[in-house]
Scaffold this motif. Structure first.
Motif, PDB file in Angstrom:
ATOM      1  N   ARG A  28       0.815  -1.205   0.000  1.00 63.27           N
ATOM      2  CA  ARG A  28       0.000   0.000   0.000  1.00 63.27           C
ATOM      3  C   ARG A  28       0.859   1.269   0.000  1.00 63.27           C
ATOM      4  O   ARG A  28       0.534   2.261  -0.603  1.00 63.27           O
ATOM      5  CB  ARG A  28      -0.936  -0.009   1.214  1.00 63.27           C
ATOM      6  N   SER A  29       1.995   1.225   0.708  1.00 63.87           N
ATOM      7  CA  SER A  29       2.795   2.444   0.839  1.00 63.87           C
ATOM      8  C   SER A  29       3.735   2.658  -0.341  1.00 63.87           C
ATOM      9  O   SER A  29       4.351   3.687  -0.457  1.00 63.87           O
ATOM     10  CB  SER A  29       3.600   2.389   2.131  1.00 63.87           C
ATOM     11  N   THR A  30       3.845   1.674  -1.227  1.00 67.66           N
ATOM     12  CA  THR A  30       4.812   1.819  -2.318  1.00 67.66           C
ATOM     13  C   THR A  30       4.159   1.787  -3.689  1.00 67.66           C
ATOM     14  O   THR A  30       4.827   1.649  -4.693  1.00 67.66           O
ATOM     15  CB  THR A  30       5.858   0.688  -2.250  1.00 67.66           C
ATOM     16  N   LYS A  31       2.821   1.944  -3.723  1.00 69.16           N
ATOM     17  CA  LYS A  31       2.144   1.793  -5.008  1.00 69.16           C
ATOM     18  C   LYS A  31       2.595   2.846  -6.010  1.00 69.16           C
ATOM     19  O   LYS A  31       2.997   2.541  -7.107  1.00 69.16           O
ATOM     20  CB  LYS A  31       0.627   1.852  -4.807  1.00 69.16           C
ATOM     21  N   THR A  32       2.520   4.134  -5.616  1.00 69.72           N
ATOM     22  CA  THR A  32       2.973   5.200  -6.505  1.00 69.72           C
ATOM     23  C   THR A  32       3.731   6.252  -5.702  1.00 69.72           C
ATOM     24  O   THR A  32       3.691   6.262  -4.476  1.00 69.72           O
ATOM     25  CB  THR A  32       1.797   5.917  -7.194  1.00 69.72           C
ATOM     26  N   ASN A  33       4.379   7.141  -6.428  1.00 72.03           N
ATOM     27  CA  ASN A  33       5.035   8.280  -5.795  1.00 72.03           C
ATOM     28  C   ASN A  33       4.211   9.546  -5.988  1.00 72.03           C
ATOM     29  O   ASN A  33       4.759  10.637  -6.075  1.00 72.03           O
ATOM     30  CB  ASN A  33       6.431   8.478  -6.393  1.00 72.03           C
ATOM     31  N   PHE A  34       2.890   9.413  -6.054  1.00 73.84           N
ATOM     32  CA  PHE A  34       2.033  10.544  -6.392  1.00 73.84           C
ATOM     33  C   PHE A  34       2.281  11.758  -5.489  1.00 73.84           C
ATOM     34  O   PHE A  34       2.402  12.887  -5.964  1.00 73.84           O
ATOM     35  CB  PHE A  34       0.561  10.125  -6.308  1.00 73.84           C
ATOM     36  N   GLU A  35       2.366  11.522  -4.176  1.00 77.90           N
ATOM     37  CA  GLU A  35       2.528  12.655  -3.262  1.00 77.90           C
ATOM     38  C   GLU A  35       3.879  13.344  -3.448  1.00 77.90           C
ATOM     39  O   GLU A  35       3.987  14.558  -3.303  1.00 77.90           O
ATOM     40  CB  GLU A  35       2.356  12.208  -1.807  1.00 77.90           C
ATOM     41  N   LEU A  36       4.904  12.554  -3.798  1.00 81.92           N
ATOM     42  CA  LEU A  36       6.218  13.152  -4.070  1.00 81.92           C
ATOM     43  C   LEU A  36       6.147  14.065  -5.289  1.00 81.92           C
ATOM     44  O   LEU A  36       6.629  15.204  -5.265  1.00 81.92           O
ATOM     45  CB  LEU A  36       7.266  12.058  -4.297  1.00 81.92           C
ATOM     46  N   TYR A  37       5.511  13.564  -6.369  1.00 80.07           N
ATOM     47  CA  TYR A  37       5.401  14.380  -7.572  1.00 80.07           C
ATOM     48  C   TYR A  37       4.523  15.609  -7.314  1.00 80.07           C
ATOM     49  O   TYR A  37       4.767  16.678  -7.873  1.00 80.07           O
ATOM     50  CB  TYR A  37       4.866  13.545  -8.743  1.00 80.07           C
ATOM     51  N   GLY A  38       3.498  15.448  -6.488  1.00 78.96           N
ATOM     52  CA  GLY A  38       2.660  16.587  -6.136  1.00 78.96           C
ATOM     53  C   GLY A  38       3.462  17.668  -5.413  1.00 78.96           C
ATOM     54  O   GLY A  38       3.361  18.850  -5.723  1.00 78.96           O
ATOM     55  N   TRP A  39       4.273  17.219  -4.489  1.00 76.24           N
ATOM     56  CA  TRP A  39       5.122  18.143  -3.721  1.00 76.24           C
ATOM     57  C   TRP A  39       6.077  18.888  -4.652  1.00 76.24           C
ATOM     58  O   TRP A  39       6.231  20.106  -4.576  1.00 76.24           O
ATOM     59  CB  TRP A  39       5.900  17.304  -2.680  1.00 76.24           C
ATOM     60  N   LEU A  40       6.692  18.139  -5.574  1.00 80.43           N
ATOM     61  CA  LEU A  40       7.629  18.737  -6.524  1.00 80.43           C
ATOM     62  C   LEU A  40       6.905  19.691  -7.475  1.00 80.43           C
ATOM     63  O   LEU A  40       7.402  20.786  -7.781  1.00 80.43           O
ATOM     64  CB  LEU A  40       8.317  17.614  -7.322  1.00 80.43           C
ATOM     65  N   PHE A  41       5.709  19.291  -7.907  1.00 79.00           N
ATOM     66  CA  PHE A  41       4.944  20.134  -8.829  1.00 79.00           C
ATOM     67  C   PHE A  41       4.616  21.490  -8.205  1.00 79.00           C
ATOM     68  O   PHE A  41       4.666  22.525  -8.878  1.00 79.00           O
ATOM     69  CB  PHE A  41       3.643  19.437  -9.246  1.00 79.00           C
ATOM     70  N   MET A  42       4.270  21.497  -6.903  1.00 74.44           N
ATOM     71  CA  MET A  42       3.942  22.758  -6.234  1.00 74.44           C
ATOM     72  C   MET A  42       5.124  23.721  -6.312  1.00 74.44           C
ATOM     73  O   MET A  42       4.956  24.923  -6.515  1.00 74.44           O
ATOM     74  CB  MET A  42       3.568  22.520  -4.766  1.00 74.44           C
ATOM     75  N   ARG A  43       6.347  23.185  -6.164  1.00 71.81           N
ATOM     76  CA  ARG A  43       7.520  24.059  -6.173  1.00 71.81           C
ATOM     77  C   ARG A  43       7.896  24.516  -7.582  1.00 71.81           C
ATOM     78  O   ARG A  43       8.199  25.695  -7.809  1.00 71.81           O
ATOM     79  CB  ARG A  43       8.683  23.347  -5.482  1.00 71.81           C
ATOM     80  N   LEU A  44       7.860  23.596  -8.538  1.00 71.98           N
ATOM     81  CA  LEU A  44       8.217  23.967  -9.911  1.00 71.98           C
ATOM     82  C   LEU A  44       7.180  24.918 -10.519  1.00 71.98           C
ATOM     83  O   LEU A  44       7.520  25.951 -11.091  1.00 71.98           O
ATOM     84  CB  LEU A  44       8.360  22.704 -10.776  1.00 71.98           C
ATOM     85  N   SER A  45       5.892  24.564 -10.369  1.00 70.93           N
ATOM     86  CA  SER A  45       4.858  25.447 -10.916  1.00 70.93           C
ATOM     87  C   SER A  45       4.874  26.781 -10.179  1.00 70.93           C
ATOM     88  O   SER A  45       4.618  27.833 -10.769  1.00 70.93           O
ATOM     89  CB  SER A  45       3.482  24.792 -10.810  1.00 70.93           C
ATOM     90  N   GLY A  46       5.198  26.745  -8.879  1.00 67.72           N
ATOM     91  CA  GLY A  46       5.253  27.978  -8.089  1.00 67.72           C
ATOM     92  C   GLY A  46       6.248  28.973  -8.658  1.00 67.72           C
ATOM     93  O   GLY A  46       5.947  30.159  -8.797  1.00 67.72           O
ATOM     94  N   ILE A  47       7.435  28.483  -9.029  1.00 69.59           N
ATOM     95  CA  ILE A  47       8.458  29.377  -9.582  1.00 69.59           C
ATOM     96  C   ILE A  47       7.962  30.012 -10.886  1.00 69.59           C
ATOM     97  O   ILE A  47       8.082  31.218 -11.097  1.00 69.59           O
ATOM     98  CB  ILE A  47       9.772  28.594  -9.832  1.00 69.59           C
TER      99      ILE A  47
END
Lengths: 148, 126
Positions: A28-47
Motif C-alpha cells: 500500500r505504501s509503495t504503489k505510486t510516488n504521487f505525493e512526491l510528484y505533487g510536492w515537486l509540482f507545487m515548487r516547480l509550478s510555483g516558480i
C-alpha cells in the motif's frame, strides 16, 4: 536431549503477528510516488507562476493606467498575439492545478469523515474541470469580431 | 485542555497559516475570474459591463487586497522553496520571512498609487 534453548518463551500459534524486520514493505505504501510528484509540482509550478502571475498583474493593474483601460478591445489587442495567448494558457493550467493540489491538501487535513472528504473533493475536481475546459476554450476560440 | 499542551508556533507556523489562507482566497478568485473572462465569448457589451465592476472604487480596493494576497503567497512560496532546497534554508527561515515581509511592504507601497489610480481619479476628479 532436544535442541531447545532453556527459558526461551514458548510460542503457540494464533495471535496477531509482528512482521519480521526484513519483510518487504507493505504494497500500500509503495504503489505510486504521487505525493512526491505533487510536492515537486507545487515548487516547480510555483516558480513559473511567480513570473507569469506577477507579470499579469503588472500589465492588468499597474502599468499605463491599470484597470481603467481593460475592456473587450484591450483583450482583443492582447490575444491577437500568440505570445500572450500562450502566456495566459500556461498560467491558467499551472495556477488551476497548483490551486487544486493545494485545496486537496487542505481537505485532507481538515475534513475527517470519509463522506465529507469524498464530496468536497468531488466538488473541487468538478470545479477544476469547468475552469480548465472553459478557460482553454475561450483562449482558443476568441473572436475579435464577435460583436459585428 | 491541560496547560502547556497547545502548540504555539512562531514565525514558521504563522507564515504557514497565512500561506494557506491566501492560497484559498486566490483559488476562489481564479474561479470567478475565468468565468468573467469567458464573457468575451458572449459579446463585447456583456464583457465590458462585467469588467466595469472591477472599476468600482470598492472593488478596486479589493483588487489591491488580491495583489496583497498574491504577493505574499509568491514571496513566501519562494521562501518555502529555499527552506526545502537550500542547505542553509531551515537555519535562515526566520530571516527569510522578515525579508519576505519587507519586500512585500515595499512592493505594496510602490504599487498603491498605480493600482488605485482609477479610484483616486474617480473620487477626486482628474
Amino acid at each position: 536431549m532436544s535442541a531447545t534453548i532453556e527459558n526461551a518463551p514458548k510460542i503457540h500459534g494464533g495471535g496477531p503477528s509482528i512482521e519480521s524486520p526484513r519483510s518487504k514493505r507493505s504494497p500500500r505504501s509503495t504503489k505510486t510516488n504521487f505525493e512526491l510528484y505533487g510536492w515537486l509540482f507545487m515548487r516547480l509550478s510555483g516558480i513559473l507562476l511567480v513570473v507569469l502571475v506577477l507579470g499579469h498583474l503588472l500589465i492588468q493593474l499597474v502599468l499605463d493606467g491599470g484597470v481603467s483601460r481593460i475592456g473587450f478591445a484591450f483583450v482583443a489587442g492582447r490575444w491577437s498575439s500568440p505570445f500572450w495567448q500562450s502566456w495566459d494558457l500556461i498560467m491558467l493550467w499551472l495556477a488551476e492545478l497548483h490551486g487544486v493540489n493545494g485545496l486537496r491538501t487542505i481537505i485532507n487535513d481538515y475534513a475527517e469523515r470519509d463522506q465529507t472528504r469524498f464530496w468536497l473533493k468531488a466538488l473541487l475536481y468538478t470545479s477544476a474541470l469547468i475552469v480548465l475546459f472553459l478557460g482553454t476554450l475561450v483562449i482558443f476560440t476568441f473572436d475579435p469580431n464577435i460583436g459585428s | 485542555m491541560p496547560a502547556g499542551t497547545l502548540y504555539r508556533g512562531r514565525e514558521g507556523m504563522w507564515s504557514w497559516v497565512a500561506h494557506r489562507v491566501t492560497g484559498v482566497l486566490i483559488f476562489f478568485f481564479l474561479f470567478a475570474h475565468v468565468l468573467d473572462t469567458a464573457l468575451v465569448r458572449v459579446s463585447p457589451e456583456a464583457y465590458d459591463q462585467t469588467i466595469d465592476i472591477y472599476k468600482n472604487p470598492f472593488v478596486n480596493l479589493l483588487e489591491y487586497g488580491l495583489v496583497a494576497a498574491i504577493l505574499f503567497h509568491a514571496l513566501n512560496g519562494l521562501r518555502i522553496i529555499a527552506v526545502d532546497f537550500w542547505e542553509k534554508g531551515p537555519r535562515y527561515q526566520k530571516h527569510m520571512l522578515w525579508t519576505v515581509l519587507a519586500v512585500w511592504l515595499i512592493l505594496m507601497a510602490a504599487s498603491l498609487p498605480r493600482i488605485l489610480e482609477h479610484t483616486i481619479k474617480t473620487i477626486f476628479g482628474s
